[in-house]
Design a protein around this motif. Structure first.
Motif, mmCIF file in Angstrom:
data_model
loop_
_atom_site.group_PDB
_atom_site.id
_atom_site.type_symbol
_atom_site.label_atom_id
_atom_site.label_comp_id
_atom_site.label_asym_id
_atom_site.label_seq_id
_atom_site.Cartn_x
_atom_site.Cartn_y
_atom_site.Cartn_z
ATOM 1 N N ILE A 70 32.976 38.552 25.878
ATOM 2 C CA ILE A 70 32.409 37.533 26.752
ATOM 3 C C ILE A 70 32.153 38.078 28.161
ATOM 4 N N LEU A 71 32.839 39.179 28.538
ATOM 5 C CA LEU A 71 32.699 39.746 29.884
ATOM 6 C C LEU A 71 31.572 40.775 29.987
ATOM 7 N N GLU A 72 30.918 41.087 28.875
ATOM 8 C CA GLU A 72 29.881 42.119 28.898
ATOM 9 C C GLU A 72 28.651 41.666 29.681
ATOM 10 N N ARG A 214 31.442 53.110 30.903
ATOM 11 C CA ARG A 214 32.395 53.441 31.966
ATOM 12 C C ARG A 214 32.438 52.327 33.005
ATOM 13 N N ARG A 215 31.310 51.715 33.255
ATOM 14 C CA ARG A 215 31.259 50.594 34.208
ATOM 15 C C ARG A 215 32.084 49.406 33.658
ATOM 16 N N PHE A 216 31.923 49.129 32.371
ATOM 17 C CA PHE A 216 32.690 48.048 31.757
ATOM 18 C C PHE A 216 34.182 48.353 31.866
ATOM 19 N N ARG A 222 42.124 46.625 33.791
ATOM 20 C CA ARG A 222 42.845 46.685 35.073
ATOM 21 C C ARG A 222 44.144 45.889 34.940
ATOM 22 N N PRO A 223 45.147 46.221 35.750
ATOM 23 C CA PRO A 223 46.498 45.678 35.531
ATOM 24 C C PRO A 223 46.606 44.167 35.643
ATOM 25 N N ASP A 224 45.795 43.518 36.469
ATOM 26 C CA ASP A 224 45.944 42.066 36.600
ATOM 27 C C ASP A 224 45.419 41.314 35.382
ATOM 28 N N LEU A 225 44.799 42.015 34.432
ATOM 29 C CA LEU A 225 44.321 41.392 33.199
ATOM 30 C C LEU A 225 45.051 41.941 31.968
ATOM 31 N N GLN A 226 46.203 42.599 32.210
ATOM 32 C CA GLN A 226 46.881 43.282 31.112
ATOM 33 C C GLN A 226 48.351 42.890 31.008
ATOM 34 N N GLU A 256 37.036 43.898 43.273
ATOM 35 C CA GLU A 256 37.074 43.581 41.836
ATOM 36 C C GLU A 256 36.252 42.336 41.507
ATOM 37 N N ARG A 257 35.629 42.393 40.350
ATOM 38 C CA ARG A 257 34.855 41.249 39.882
ATOM 39 C C ARG A 257 35.811 40.148 39.426
ATOM 40 N N PRO A 258 35.551 38.913 39.812
ATOM 41 C CA PRO A 258 36.404 37.834 39.305
ATOM 42 C C PRO A 258 36.232 37.709 37.792
ATOM 43 N N ARG A 259 37.314 37.397 37.115
ATOM 44 C CA ARG A 259 37.271 37.241 35.659
ATOM 45 C C ARG A 259 36.915 35.779 35.376
ATOM 46 N N PRO A 260 35.655 35.494 35.006
ATOM 47 C CA PRO A 260 35.265 34.096 34.769
ATOM 48 C C PRO A 260 36.008 33.519 33.563
#
Length: 934
Positions: A70-72, A214-216, A222-226, A256-260
């Motif tokens: 969904i984040l692609e 690599r951009r994805f 990243r640690p805040d999503l893991q 950092e991009r916000p995680r929608p």
């Protein structure tokens, strides 16, 4: 590795599951289980650690990422799943494919143990680690650190993986995928989810620049999503200390991009879609009513979940009862409340109809749902559902100390991803015990009212292409719905029976001898009627008993003329109830009991199998007694079963998979009459009366029966029960001998090609076979050969050629009725690659024959087998199968063979010799499924 996408977007039913619950913000917050150590590092990285010894000397490591397809971005479709693959293809501590190579050498099998999946909203990596070596635990954390943010993403490695991904995508081609492509836009309301299928699209998978993935990776890994989950036989303090040391330096990207938080918006619209396809075999009508999502955070949420579980349980029971009425117009029906992709819930309904009877099938089944919505359930139904629910909880409480680690992992995964509470079993048990009695009929009726609504409703009609002119349109189905809604319905009338299973208990028999076999911890009882009972007490479960029986006989004793009936006897009679009780009555009588007994008639033997709790062993023994002495026949259920079979046969070969499967079976059995698929003509010859007579004949004599019981029991305590029920089984002392029937596999080299279907994919099955001299040692050589060949094919077909996703090698050796072996090599691929890939298989075999197995291959196989055996032998299932096999073959019960002694005989040269014997190609049948020629 596999990806999970629209997992619950179609009809996904829950039974009595406790989660998730209706989203509300009332009640108290559910506490977190104090047995789990949890924390969050300064960079946002979360961890959950729990000590658990089931199984001992093992731990599960899971890295959970709130990162999915969904984040692609538009140019990254499919790259979340691609990224999952790349984490196995080169990381900081394990370049190239060294990770898989390293883990296999310590006994972790690729695919079976080491795995990962990608869905819309998450990517999860799993790794089981042996913990008897502390260095391996530390190495496990190194691997998790690499998966979190240590992928190398080398351009060459990315390019090599493109073909593998495309082949994984190819495997999913077929009628299911075609239907999904049409229904998904409707189900997902054309939301972002519709355009982010995790497998991606070919044009991007083939052409994307390395920088795009690599951009994805930079943006989202990243640690805040893991979160890291570690559950198993570990030192919690040490693991926590190491996590803090290894993961604290992970950094979130700058800017950092916000995680929608993407959702599927509900529109209030109703939608309709009719689909036909030449490979669809039955006509089906499906209704999906979508609802806002749910949470599991408060006591109110949990209580709502219990109510939904009870509702689903009672609805399922009503539908089952409907299916047992005379000549129903439907082939199958299911309905219930469940989860959906995109944070939604659903009420799902599906009915498949007999030809020309869709309206009748729909009216009859939807009327039942309208009846439930209008009147709710009866008090007797609710009481039974509560009893069943509480029995499940009580069983769980008894097994609490044997809870496997993967159960805890699943909970903590949902805690991280959804915030779903994980209070521990004691809290859940006490909550259910307190709240369950207060749930009322009005509460359950309200559940139906909440979910069986008339907006946000998607209706699908799916039918065979040849039925295109007969399928209804939207207005017609709406009219059907309106007619049911306005119809006159009566409240459901429940029937109960309070009779005991056995109106009169058998007098039973005597134990005439008892013999202990200390080598395997078994005691043998011989009963006065000749029945022999083999008992092995264990502590692998706290409250589980499993059993099986066998006696010589079977269906080979019957002529070809009677074979269609004989081969279907179990399906006809065992599903018809017992002792004058219908299946519905029997189910009500057994409600709240943990006991189940099945029955079988094989080619050369017949018997029973099943299990129970310690408390309900007597009920299980009564069921065994009735299986022998009081079978039941039911004309209605027989005619319904025949009608379903007739429809399954009618369009069976419109499905290419059925054509291929039956072709393989026919060739490998030498076109033996008894091995060939059932036809309409054979079905017409099946007789209820004859089946009943065959069943009674097969279970008329237990004098030569052996029963094996394994589990949590005391031999002396259960001996009187065994004497009462098993000692009362009929004994005619016929001393039957099994009839041996032989089949012949074609000799030489043979190629069979099936051209069927429209999808651009091929399936290849190579069957190397022949006669052999069976021995346990030689069988182990054959298994080792198969495993080592699979290692090689994974390298040559997948990693190097990039033309196969999952090559498989399965081997087997039989000792009865003939001593034979077979090695089956199978894979899916592009039709144009078949010859090339078969050539690579033959080259790998030639190399094995010439040089044998390498030291690394032997190490991988032996380490994997050691780990498997260590776990297998600590289960009731293993011992039941092991003892039954030995006893049926009249072999001495001895301690398990020394695995190291057996493994020492597997060498590079022994594998070379085995490959020359079993993969000579002298007898090889090549089966190939290809699309129809255009």
């Amino acid at each position: 590795m596999h990806y999970r996408h629209w997992a619950a977007a179609g009809l996904m039913l829950l039974s009595a599951s406790l989660k998730p619950a209706v989203a509300q913000h009332q009640g108290q917050l559910i506490p977190l289980d104090t047995a789990v150590r949890t924390g969050k590092l300064a960079n946002g990285f979360t961890y959950y650690i729990r000590k658990n010894n089931e199984p001992a000397k093992r731990a599960l490591f899971y890295l959970v990422n709130k990162v999915g397809s969904i984040l692609e971005d538009d140019d990254q479709q499919g790259l979340a799943h691609f990224m999952e693959h790349m984490n196995f293809n080169g990381t900081t501590h394990f370049p190239k494919n060294e990770l898989i190579d390293y883990l296999q050498k310590v006994g972790v099998r690729f695919g079976a143990d080491l795995n990962a999946y990608t869905s819309y909203d998450e990517t999860v990596y799993q790794l089981p680690i042996p913990t008897d070596n502390p260095a391996l635990v530390m190495k496990g954390l190194d691997i998790m650190r690499d998966w979190a943010h240590g992928a190398l993403l080398e351009t060459d490695d990315i390019n090599k993986e493109r073909g593998v991904i495309l082949e994984e995508k190819r495997l999913r081609e077929g009628v299911g995928k075609r239907l999904q492509d049409k229904t998904m836009p409707v189900i997902l309301n054309n939301s972002r989810y519709n355009y982010r299928s995790p497998i991606g699209i070919d044009s991007i998978l083939v052409n994307f620049p390395a920088e795009t993935i690599r951009r994805f990776y930079h943006d989202w890994y990243r640690p805040d999503l893991q979160a890291l989950i570690v559950v198993g036989d570990i030192n919690v303090d040490q693991v926590e200390k190491q996590i803090k040391k290894q993961f604290a330096d992970l950094k979130n990207p700058e800017n950092e991009r916000p995680r929608p938080d993407y959702k599927i918006e509900l529109t209030g619209r109703n939608q309709f879609l009719a689909i036909t396809d030449p490979e669809v075999t039955v006509t089906e009508l499906e209704i999906v009513v979508k609802h806002p999502g749910t949470e599991m955070k408060t006591t109110t949420d949990y209580l709502d979940a219990i109510k939904r579980g009870l509702f689903n349980q009672m609805l399922s029971y009503r539908l089952s009862e409907l299916s047992q009425q005379p000549n129903p117009p439907f082939l199958g029906v299911k309905a219930g409340i469940g989860g959906m992709t995109g944070g939604l819930m659903q009420f799902g309904f599906s009915v498949s109809a007999k030809p020309g009877k869709l309206q009748e099938a729909f009216n009859g089944t939807w009327s039942l749902l309208e009846q439930v919505k209008r009147f709710g359930f009866t008090q007797a139904e609710l009481d039974r559902a509560k009893t069943g629910y509480m029995t499940t909880m009580e069983n769980g409480l008894r097994e609490k100390s044997k809870t496997p680690s993967n159960s805890y992992v699943a909970e903590y995964q949902q805690l991280f991803l959804q915030g779903a509470a994980s209070p521990g079993f004691d809290w859940e048990y006490n909550f259910v015990k307190k709240e369950l009695p207060g749930i009322t009929l009005d509460d359950i009726k309200a559940v139906g009212t909440q979910y069986m609504t008339e907006t946000n409703r998607d209706i699908f009609v799916v039918a065979p292409e040849k039925e295109k002119a007969n399928i209804p349109d939207s207005a017609t189905v709406d009219a059907w719905l309106a007619k049911v809604k306005s119809s006159s319905l009566e409240q459901y009338k429940d029937t109960e029976t309070h009779d005991p299973l056995l109106k009169k208990l058998p007098e039973g028999g005597k134990i005439v001898s008892r013999t202990k076999i200390p080598a395997v911890g078994v005691e043998k009882l011989t009963l006065g009627n000749g029945v022999k009972v083999w008992l092995k007490p264990t502590n692998y479960k706290n409250d589980q008993i499993q059993f099986v029986s066998f006696a010589p006989g079977g269906i080979n004793k019957y002529s070809n003329e009677d074979y269609p009936t004989a081969s279907n006897t179990i399906g006809i009679i065992s599903g018809s109830g017992l002792a004058g009780y219908s299946p519905i009555q029997l189910s009500k009588m057994l409600n709240g009991k943990s006991a189940g007994v099945g029955v079988y008639i094989g080619g050369r033997a017949q018997g029973i199998n099943g299990g129970s709790s310690t408390k309900d062993l007597e009920t299980a023994l009564q069921l065994i007694y009735l299986r022998y002495t009081a079978p039941r026949k039911d004309t209605v259920l027989f005619e319904n079963a025949v009608a379903r079979s007739r429809e399954q046969i009618r369009n069976k070969y419109d499905d290419p998979a059925n054509v291929f499967r039956d072709t393989v079976g026919a060739v490998l059995s030498g076109y033996h009459y008894r091995m060939s698929p059932i036809t309409q003509e054979r079905l017409d010859s099946v007789s209820l009366e004859k089946a009943f007579e065959i069943y009674k004949d097969r279970f008329a004599d237990a004098a030569d029966a052996n029963f094996v019981f394994v589990g949590s029991f005391n031999t002396d305590s259960i001996a009187p029960l065994l004497a009462r029920y098993l000692g009362a089984l009929p004994a005619l002392n016929r001393h039957e001998k099994p009839v041996i029937l032989h089949t012949t596999v074609p000799k030489g080299k043979l190629i069979k090609v099936v051209e069927k279907g429209k999808d651009n994919k091929a399936t290849v099955l190579l069957v190397y076979n022949g006669d052999c001299k069976f021995s346990e040692e030689e069988n182990l050589q054959l298994q080792a050969l198969a495993e080592i060949l699979q290692y090689r094919l994974l390298t040559s077909l997948r990693e190097k050629a990039g033309e196969v996703y999952t090559p498989s090698v399965q081997a087997g050796m039989t000792r009865e009725p003939d001593q034979r072996f077979s090695v089956n090599v199978s894979f899916g691929c592009a039709p144009e690659h078949v010859e090339h890939l078969v050539g690579l298989v033959e080259q790998d075999i030639a190399d094995l024959q010439k040089s044998g197995a390498t030291k690394d291959e032997l190490q991988k196989y032996k380490a994997g087998l050691r780990q498997q055996i260590e776990l297998q032998v600590k289960s009731n299932e293993f011992w039941l199968q092991y003892l039954a096999g030995k006893i049926e073959r009249k072999e001495e019960l001895k301690p398990l063979p020394d695995i190291e002694k057996r493994l020492s005989k597997i060498t590079g040269s022994s594998i070379s010799a085995a490959s020359k014997t079993y993969l000579s190609g002298e007898n090889c049948i090549r089966f190939v499924a290809l699309p129809e020629k255009k």
